[in-house]
Scaffold this active site. Structure first.
Site, PDB file in Angstrom:
ATOM      1  N   GLU A  21       0.879  -1.179   0.000  1.00  0.00           N
ATOM      2  CA  GLU A  21       0.000   0.000   0.000  1.00  0.00           C
ATOM      3  C   GLU A  21       0.905   1.214   0.000  1.00  0.00           C
ATOM      4  O   GLU A  21       1.520   1.545   1.013  1.00  0.00           O
ATOM      5  CB  GLU A  21      -0.887  -0.002   1.252  1.00  0.00           C
ATOM      6  CG  GLU A  21      -1.836  -1.171   1.323  1.00  0.00           C
ATOM      7  CD  GLU A  21      -2.836  -1.177   0.205  1.00  0.00           C
ATOM      8  OE1 GLU A  21      -3.315  -0.099  -0.178  1.00  0.00           O
ATOM      9  OE2 GLU A  21      -3.120  -2.259  -0.323  1.00  0.00           O
TER      10      GLU A  21
ATOM     11  N   CYS B 163      -2.644   8.754   2.339  1.00  0.00           N
ATOM     12  CA  CYS B 163      -2.398   8.221   0.999  1.00  0.00           C
ATOM     13  C   CYS B 163      -3.447   8.680   0.000  1.00  0.00           C
ATOM     14  O   CYS B 163      -3.181   8.733  -1.187  1.00  0.00           O
ATOM     15  CB  CYS B 163      -2.308   6.708   1.064  1.00  0.00           C
ATOM     16  SG  CYS B 163      -3.654   5.993   2.013  1.00  0.00           S
TER      17      CYS B 163
END
Ligand code: NAD
Length: 491
Positions: free
Chosen positions: A264, A298
């Site tokens: 990720e 993110c």
């Protein structure tokens, strides 16, 4: 955006939790190798302690213990319902610790307590969710075969490693650890060297729940310790959240012996603002996109792609809202925007802004920020060529790019090599959804920006350089499982 008034614990109570330990075979040991940097309180710049790493001997001990436990089958052969009972018990213990986990994280990372107290509900919820997967019977499904049913078993792959960054360490760690344990894998966690303390609560919660010693272990350090773990052939599954450089190195190490891998990584997330968008709501979205986790998330806003007829109004409305953001000490319940995570990170972001200015960018800021600490006001930069703004900045900074036609908007939205989050604002939701569907990214929200998922059970995919594989309730569980198909053959 709402800012719940929860009272954080007092700083001196929080500081009692700044005692670092390796957690190996159920023992708490002091990490012995100092690194060349400090854990600090970014709200003040005060140093908390030197960053520390676990000794190579203790890393080897953790890996040995994990492998021994896996081979013994003690956890892998524990019936799913019993594994679920322990995970549920851990969730209950961790729930009670949430305010302290949140406060420790606010002081370590600079993320406002109003956010950490909400985000760290994920810590206990992750254990509940993983227990739920086990109780749903997911580890065994059946399909018809030539002689009776064919079983599809999900079995633990072996020793697992979880590596997390500093923006929300405990919640990210809990999601990985809970799923690894649910799948039946012993798991070794390496927290970030910049903010290692909040992850230590997982040891307390799992120990109190009765998890056998050695199934969950913690080692500390930076990239070198991470590399050591992911390069070990006994490790069979790795879940990594962090930046592109680290992700590439982890992927390369895992490629050598085909470890199961979940990455990720970063994003440079676009918000497309159509000409019929509500300017005030769009400005709220920009504020959320640039202030959630202090812009260090993110799915933060990176590229504001706005119809040319609205650019001036949207920038002005956002600057207007930025003015009333309360920036301050992350532990204060009134704070809406905390500082950046550390001095080096602030210097990197300021250098990225300066580089864009050198290419003609005009910087727009209006939030008053404290003099001490590593604060940076939310920043919009206009006048930059889109091709000069392709990389993730990982802070409260977005470049602004005007468009004329839908084709141009989509080109700009899909121009970066990343593909994690995305946003579309427009009054005509049918049209906005049509554009959202054409964005090459793991997820797109229409007319809203929030940390909350559209649906907690939907996958969280990553395209391009944003990662490898998907996160999600079942998707992360699967990272730690191998499937076996077993049945009686036909003649
Ligand atoms: P980072 O990559 O520097 O560090 C993350 C973790 O990986 C740390 O624990 C670090 O010690 C370790 N690490 C670094 N290099 C390594 C290597 N070569 N081998 C093994 N381990 C290594 O990232 P950061 O600066 O802590 O965090 C910021 C990044 O994380 C941003 O790019 C952000 O987008 C990303 N992030 C992604 C998500 C997501 O869900 N996609 C969530 C949060 C943060």
């Amino acid at each position: 955006m709402s800012f719940p008034q929860i009272t954080p614990p007092a700083l001196d109570e929080v500081q009692k939790h700044f005692v670092l330990f390796d957690y190996i075979e159920g023992q708490r040991l002091a990490p012995s190798l100092p690194l060349d940097a400090w854990v600090s309180n970014p709200s003040t710049g005060e140093r908390i302690a030197p960053q520390m790493a676990t000794s190579p001997e203790n890393i080897a001990r953790a890996l040995d213990a994990a492998q021994r436990l896996h081979q013994s089958g003690v956890w892998a052969n524990t019936p799913p319902e019993q594994r679920a009972d322990i995970l549920d018990a851990a969730a209950n213990h961790l729930m009670a610790m949430t305010p302290m986990i949140a406060a420790v994280e606010s002081v370590n990372t600079g993320i406002a307590f109003s956010t950490t107290s909400f985000v760290n509900a994920i810590v206990w919820l992750a254990f509940k969710a993983a227990a739920g997967v086990l109780r749903s019977g997911y580890t065994l499904s059946k399909v018809p075969g030539p002689h009776g049913e064919v079983e599809i078993l999900r079995k633990p792959l072996g020793v697992a490693v979880a590596i997390v960054p500093w923006n929300s360490p405990a919640a990210l760690a809990a999601h990985k650890v809970a799923n690894a344990l649910a799948a039946g894998c012993p798991v070794i966690l390496k927290p970030t060297e910049w903010a290692p303390y909040s992850c230590l609560f997982l040891a307390e919660g799992l120990e109190a729940a009765g998890l056998p010693a050695g199934l969950f272990q913690i080692v500390h350090g930076g990239a070198a310790v991470g590399q050591r773990l992911v390069s070990d052939p006994r490790v069979r599954a790795v879940s990594f959240t962090g930046g592109l450089q680290g992700g590439r190195a982890v992927a390369a190490a895992c490629a050598a012996d085909f470890k199961s891998l979940q990455l990720e990584l970063g994003g440079n997330n676009a918000m497309v603002v159509l000409e019929d968008a509500d300017v005030d709501k769009t400005a709220d979205g920009i504020v959320a996109g640039l202030t959630t986790l202090n812009g260090q998330w993110c799915r933060a806003l990176g590229r504001l792609i706005v119809h040319e007829s609205l650019q001036a109004q949207v920038v002005e409305a956002a600057l207007d809202k930025f003015q009333s953001i309360r920036a301050g000490d992350a532990l204060s319940p009134e704070t809406q925007l905390g500082p950046l995570a550390n001095e080096a990170h602030k210097a990197r972001i300021e250098a990225a802004i300066a580089a864009l200015q050198a290419r003609g960018g005009q910087v727009h800021q209006s939030t008053p920020t404290p003099q001490s600490g590593y604060f940076l006001p939310p920043t919009l930069i206009t006048g930059v060529r889109p091709e000069d703004a392709l990389e993730e900045i990982f802070g409260p900074v977005a470049t602004v790019h005007p468009f004329g036609t839908e084709e141009e908007a989509l080109f700009l939205a899909n121009q970066t090599p990343y593909g994690l989050g995305g946003y579309v604002y427009g009054a005509d939701e049918v049209r906005a959804l049509h554009i959202a569907r054409q964005m090459n990214t793991g997820g797109v929200k229409v007319n809203g920006v929030s940390l909350l998922e559209l649906n907690v059970d939907a996958p969280r995919p990553a395209w391009g350089l944003s990662g490898f594989g998907e996160e999600g309730t079942l998707e992360t569980f699967d990272v730690f499982c191998g499937k076996s198909v077993v049945g009686i053959a036909g003649k």
